[in-house]
Structure formats: C-alpha cells, structure tokens
Scaffold this motif. Structure first.
Motif, short mmCIF file in Angstrom:
data_model
loop_
_atom_site.label_atom_id
_atom_site.label_comp_id
_atom_site.label_asym_id
_atom_site.label_seq_id
_atom_site.Cartn_x
_atom_site.Cartn_y
_atom_site.Cartn_z
N TYR A 198 7.01 1.46 -1.89
CA TYR A 198 5.87 0.70 -1.39
C TYR A 198 4.59 1.09 -2.14
CZ TYR A 198 7.92 -1.92 2.48
OH TYR A 198 8.64 -2.84 3.23
N CYS A 199 4.46 2.35 -2.51
CA CYS A 199 3.31 2.76 -3.31
C CYS A 199 3.34 2.07 -4.67
CB CYS A 199 3.29 4.28 -3.48
SG CYS A 199 2.84 5.19 -1.99
N ASP A 200 4.52 1.96 -5.27
CA ASP A 200 4.66 1.26 -6.55
C ASP A 200 4.28 -0.22 -6.40
OD1 ASP A 200 5.48 3.57 -7.80
OD2 ASP A 200 7.62 3.13 -7.62
N TYR A 201 4.75 -0.83 -5.31
CA TYR A 201 4.41 -2.24 -5.05
C TYR A 201 2.89 -2.39 -4.91
CZ TYR A 201 3.68 -6.46 -2.23
OH TYR A 201 3.22 -7.64 -1.74
N PHE A 202 2.27 -1.48 -4.18
CA PHE A 202 0.81 -1.50 -4.00
C PHE A 202 0.11 -1.40 -5.35
CE2 PHE A 202 -2.95 1.33 -3.57
CZ PHE A 202 -3.81 0.44 -2.95
N ASN A 203 0.57 -0.50 -6.20
CA ASN A 203 -0.03 -0.33 -7.53
C ASN A 203 0.12 -1.59 -8.36
OD1 ASN A 203 -1.41 1.38 -9.44
ND2 ASN A 203 0.52 1.55 -10.55
N ASP A 204 1.29 -2.25 -8.28
CA ASP A 204 1.51 -3.49 -9.02
C ASP A 204 0.57 -4.60 -8.52
OD1 ASP A 204 3.49 -2.29 -10.50
OD2 ASP A 204 5.13 -3.06 -9.26
N ALA A 205 0.39 -4.68 -7.20
CA ALA A 205 -0.51 -5.69 -6.65
C ALA A 205 -1.95 -5.43 -7.09
CB ALA A 205 -0.41 -5.71 -5.12
N MET A 206 -2.33 -4.15 -7.12
CA MET A 206 -3.69 -3.80 -7.55
C MET A 206 -3.93 -4.15 -9.02
SD MET A 206 -5.58 -2.42 -5.13
CE MET A 206 -6.77 -1.49 -6.07
N SER A 253 -2.92 -11.11 -3.56
CA SER A 253 -2.13 -10.36 -4.54
C SER A 253 -0.85 -9.80 -3.94
CB SER A 253 -2.97 -9.21 -5.12
OG SER A 253 -4.12 -9.71 -5.78
N GLY A 254 -0.94 -9.30 -2.71
CA GLY A 254 0.23 -8.72 -2.06
C GLY A 254 -0.12 -8.25 -0.66
N TYR A 255 0.90 -7.91 0.11
CA TYR A 255 0.66 -7.40 1.46
C TYR A 255 1.85 -6.57 1.91
CZ TYR A 255 3.79 -11.15 3.02
OH TYR A 255 4.87 -11.97 3.19
N MET A 256 1.61 -5.70 2.87
CA MET A 256 2.69 -4.94 3.50
C MET A 256 2.30 -4.69 4.95
SD MET A 256 2.14 -1.15 1.83
CE MET A 256 2.15 -1.80 0.15
N GLY A 257 3.30 -4.59 5.81
CA GLY A 257 2.98 -4.42 7.21
C GLY A 257 4.14 -3.91 8.02
N ARG A 270 1.19 -5.92 12.16
CA ARG A 270 -0.02 -5.54 11.47
C ARG A 270 0.22 -5.60 9.97
NH1 ARG A 270 -2.53 0.29 12.60
NH2 ARG A 270 -1.76 -0.34 14.64
N ILE A 271 -0.75 -6.09 9.24
CA ILE A 271 -0.58 -6.27 7.80
C ILE A 271 -1.79 -5.72 7.05
CG2 ILE A 271 -0.39 -7.96 5.93
CD1 ILE A 271 1.17 -9.75 7.78
N MET A 272 -1.53 -4.98 6.00
CA MET A 272 -2.57 -4.57 5.06
C MET A 272 -2.52 -5.52 3.88
SD MET A 272 -3.19 -0.92 3.08
CE MET A 272 -2.02 -1.23 1.74
N PHE A 273 -3.61 -6.23 3.62
CA PHE A 273 -3.69 -7.21 2.55
C PHE A 273 -4.38 -6.61 1.33
CE2 PHE A 273 -3.44 -9.87 6.35
CZ PHE A 273 -2.55 -10.86 5.96
N ILE A 274 -3.90 -7.01 0.14
CA ILE A 274 -4.57 -6.72 -1.13
C ILE A 274 -4.94 -8.06 -1.73
CG2 ILE A 274 -4.39 -5.60 -3.39
CD1 ILE A 274 -1.69 -4.72 -1.01
N VAL A 275 -6.24 -8.32 -1.86
CA VAL A 275 -6.69 -9.61 -2.38
C VAL A 275 -7.60 -9.37 -3.58
CG1 VAL A 275 -6.55 -10.67 -0.10
CG2 VAL A 275 -8.73 -9.76 -0.88
N PRO A 276 -7.60 -10.28 -4.56
CA PRO A 276 -8.38 -10.06 -5.77
C PRO A 276 -9.86 -10.39 -5.56
CG PRO A 276 -7.26 -12.16 -5.90
CD PRO A 276 -6.79 -11.52 -4.62
N ASP A 277 -10.71 -9.70 -6.29
CA ASP A 277 -12.14 -10.03 -6.30
C ASP A 277 -12.34 -11.14 -7.33
OD1 ASP A 277 -14.86 -10.20 -6.33
OD2 ASP A 277 -15.22 -8.21 -7.15
N ILE A 278 -12.41 -12.37 -6.85
CA ILE A 278 -12.57 -13.53 -7.74
C ILE A 278 -13.84 -14.30 -7.39
CG2 ILE A 278 -10.14 -13.82 -8.33
CD1 ILE A 278 -9.86 -15.81 -6.05
#
Length: 412
Positions: A198-206, A253-257, A270-278
């Motif tokens: 999950y940490c790898d997935y988070f890094n890929d989404a970032m 970009s991605g999410y996990m929950g 509950r979900i933690m979202f990763i969204v891009p600054d656009i």
C-alpha cells in the motif's frame, strides 16, 4: 518504496489511532474491559520473544536477570487480564443462524491465550491461592501448571520472586515451542507485506503529479438497516467506480480505505484520497466528493428496485471529513499538501495513516465489525453444508481496499 521500516513504532502509531477512533465511536465506553494499553504491551512482548534465544530470563539460585529491553514492557498484567477478545456469535447467513467464533486481535495473541488456558484455569484461582503458597515455598518441588493464582505476578520487577520468574520461563517455553508459534508469526509478515504494498501504491499515486492534496472522508448511511446486507459492499464499489465519471473527480490519482464502525455500531467506510494539484482548490475537491455521495449518488441509487427505498424511508447519506491520522500533529489538518519529492512527509503518512488503514484490522478488529463483514461475505457451498455448529476457519474477511491508479497520463 524503501521509505518505511516496520517496527514497534509503527504498531504504537496504529494503537494511538485505534484509541481515538474507538473512543470516538463509543466502543470503548460500551466495553469497559477493553484496555488497548495492555493489549499493545502484550503484542510488543510477544514480538520481543522472537529476538531471544533460550529462556526469556536468566535465573540463578536467588537472582534473575531480564533481557535489557524488557524494562520497556514488564507486561505481566495481561497474564490474568480478561480482555474478552474471544467470543461466539450467531450470524444469519442465507436465512440460517450460524455460530461463528471470532477473535479480535492477532493470531499470536490468540495462541498466547489458548496456551495459557491449557495451564491456567481462571475459575479455580481464588480458591487455590492458599493451597499454592506452601508449594512455592518448597523450591525443588514441581509446580502444577493449573494452580497459578491471579496475583502470581506482581506489578514491578523488584517485587517478583525467583520462583515466579522460573514459572514464567516455563510457560514461555511452552508458548514458543508450540507448533503454531512460527506459523502465526507468518500471518504478521503477510500483513506487513500488504502494508508495504500500500505504501508503494501511495508513492505511485503521488508520482502522477508534482504536488498532491491528501485528505480523508468517512462515508455513512443513516437508516442502513433498510439496506440488504449483500448490497452494502456493492453500493460502496459502485460509488467508487462511478465517482471518476463526475467532472474533475475523474482525475483522482488514487485512494485507499477500510470498513469501520460509526456511532451505534453502524457500518461505514473511510477513504484517504490522493488528488493532483491541477489548479482546483482542495476545498472544491472535498465538497464535490461529499456532494456526489450525499446527493447525486444517493438520488441515483434510490430509484433502483434492489434497494427498495420509499419516499418516507428515513435513509440519508452523509460524508464527514476526518484527519488523515490522529497520531501525529502534522497529519491532523483538514488536508495535506505534499510534493512528490517530499520524502519525509510521504514517510510520515506511511508510518501513521497507511499503517492504520492496513494494519488496524490485524491488531484489533471489533466483534461488531467482524459480524458485519461475516454477514455480507459470500459463504462457499462447501461451508453451507456443514452443520449449524460451524466454526468458519477461512481467512478473515479483509476490510481494507484500494483503487487503481488514475488512467490519466502523468500531470507533471
């Protein structure tokens, strides 16, 4: 991603978040016997046994020496502390009441109490306390393992006797030599592997954007008893699949929950979202996601026959924003703004937020939540033919989930 080393600190972070959430949803108040501090000490104590070759204590004729790092623990309170971690409940599956045995903590904690129960019969302790003391005074006489009193281990190292330490070593040898001891350690290894994935997935989404916003939202359904059990998971899945088709939410970009309990034991996720600054304000991201859940998605699915909603039904969808993690002050704001090369902040999120999302169910998963997950799990045909006194021995119904990475090209 090579940023995170798994150790006792990670487990402590998980428990800080657990304490906050279980207090917030009232579970700890409803179950006074639950003491997460003692459970944490027991888990760390069991982990420490892997580092020791030979006996835990070095015992001489009238002295004993604990391992150097044992002073951090001295967790003997849990030897006679009843957590109430194991229980038998009935679950309605396909209209039939099935008996299932549930355990709320790690497989090795369960084994610890299984082995302890073989040798210490708590219901006999009070009446046998006086009988035991003369036996302990005769150092060379073997101690019957079923005669350990509740007050056998004092609260401080300085007060424990050599005889008590010798008995403790004897019990720990039995525990570590049990055929399941190493096998159940492998269960933790699998959970830790999942955490790193999950940490790898988070890094890929970032990596999809030079800078990202990170925030957490809890999704609730009031009046959820009107939902059919086996549709609740589908409801969440359909929501997460359809949300990307709504305006800029397609660019998440991605999410996990994970599934959790809200007030009154209501199931939520509950979900933690990763969204891009656009160029879109983070508040707009959050408001759009909440609006989609509470209004657009709710109005869309309430028309479906499977949910059987009526105009007068007291059903309402609600979304509540929460801190990314409770266990670190930098993660408590409404949202985080993190650059893809900010390794220290990404590491902090993994150590506190992602560790809780992935590992919380491993270290402590309440009966009430397990019952929800058991009830909505698909029970195999083979299990359905077993007698009603069934113990479901299959894998736990995992409550953790994540999305796929955004199909958009990198926005860098």
């Amino acid at each position: 991603m090579g940023l995170v080393y798994f150790g006792d600190k990670i487990i402590k972070n998980v428990f800080i978040n657990l304490q906050q959430d279980l207090t917030r949803n009232g579970l700890i108040e409803r179950r006074q016997e639950l003491d997460l501090r003692i459970l944490l000490e027991l888990i760390l104590f069991i982990r420490s046994l892997d580092k020791i070759k030979g006996q835990y204590f070095k015992v001489t004729w009238n002295k004993f020496y604990p391992p150097i790092y044992a002073d951090k623990f001295y967790p003997f309170e849990f030897f006679t502390y009843d957590f109430g971690l194991k229980n038998t409940k009935f679950v309605n599956i396909d209209g039939e009441s099935r008996k299932v045995n549930l355990f709320e903590s790690t497989p090795r904690v369960e084994l610890f109490y299984d082995v302890l129960d073989l040798h210490i019969k708590n219901e006999q302790l009070v009446s046998l306390r006086e009988k035991l003391q003369p036996i302990l005074n005769e150092r060379n006489k073997p101690i019957d393992l079923s005669l350990l009193p509740a007050s056998f281990f004092p609260s401080k190292f300085s007060e424990i006797s050599v005889e008590s330490v010798a008995y403790l070593d004897e019990f720990l040898d039995m525990f570590r030599e049990h055929e399941e001891f190493t096998k159940r350690k492998n269960d933790e290894n699998k959970a830790v592997k999942k955490f790193h994935e999950y940490c790898d997935y988070f890094n890929d989404a970032m990596s999809l954007s030079t800078k990202s916003f990170i925030f957490a939202i809890e999704f609730l359904v009031h009046g959820q008893q009107k939902l059919i059990d086996d549709t609740y998971i589908n409801l969440k899945k359909d929501f997460m699949n359809s949300i990307r088709g709504y305006r800029q939410l397609a660019q998440i970009s991605g999410y996990m929950g994970f599934w959790d309990l809200a007030d009154n034991n209501n199931l939520c996720f509950r979900i933690m979202f990763i969204v891009p600054d656009i160029g879109i304000e983070v508040d707009e991201w959050i408001e759009d996601i909440i609006y989609y859940w509470e209004d657009i998605y709710f109005n869309r699915i309430r028309e479906k026959d499977v949910y059987k909603f009526k105009g007068t039904d007291a059903i309402r969808f609600e979304a509540v924003q929460l801190p990314v993690a409770w266990s670190h002050k930098k993660l408590k704001p409404r949202f985080l703004e993190v650059g893809k090369n900010n390794l220290s902040m990404k590491k902090l999120i993994c150590e506190h937020a992602i560790s809780y999302i992935v590992l919380s169910e491993f270290y402590y998963c309440p009966f009430e939540l397990q019952l929800y997950l058991k009830a909505i799990a698909v029970i195999s045909e083979e299990q359905s033919k077993v007698e009603s006194g069934l113990r479901i021995n299959g894998k736990r119904m995992y409550r953790v989930f994540r999305g796929s990475l955004s199909k958009k090209q990198s926005l860098v």
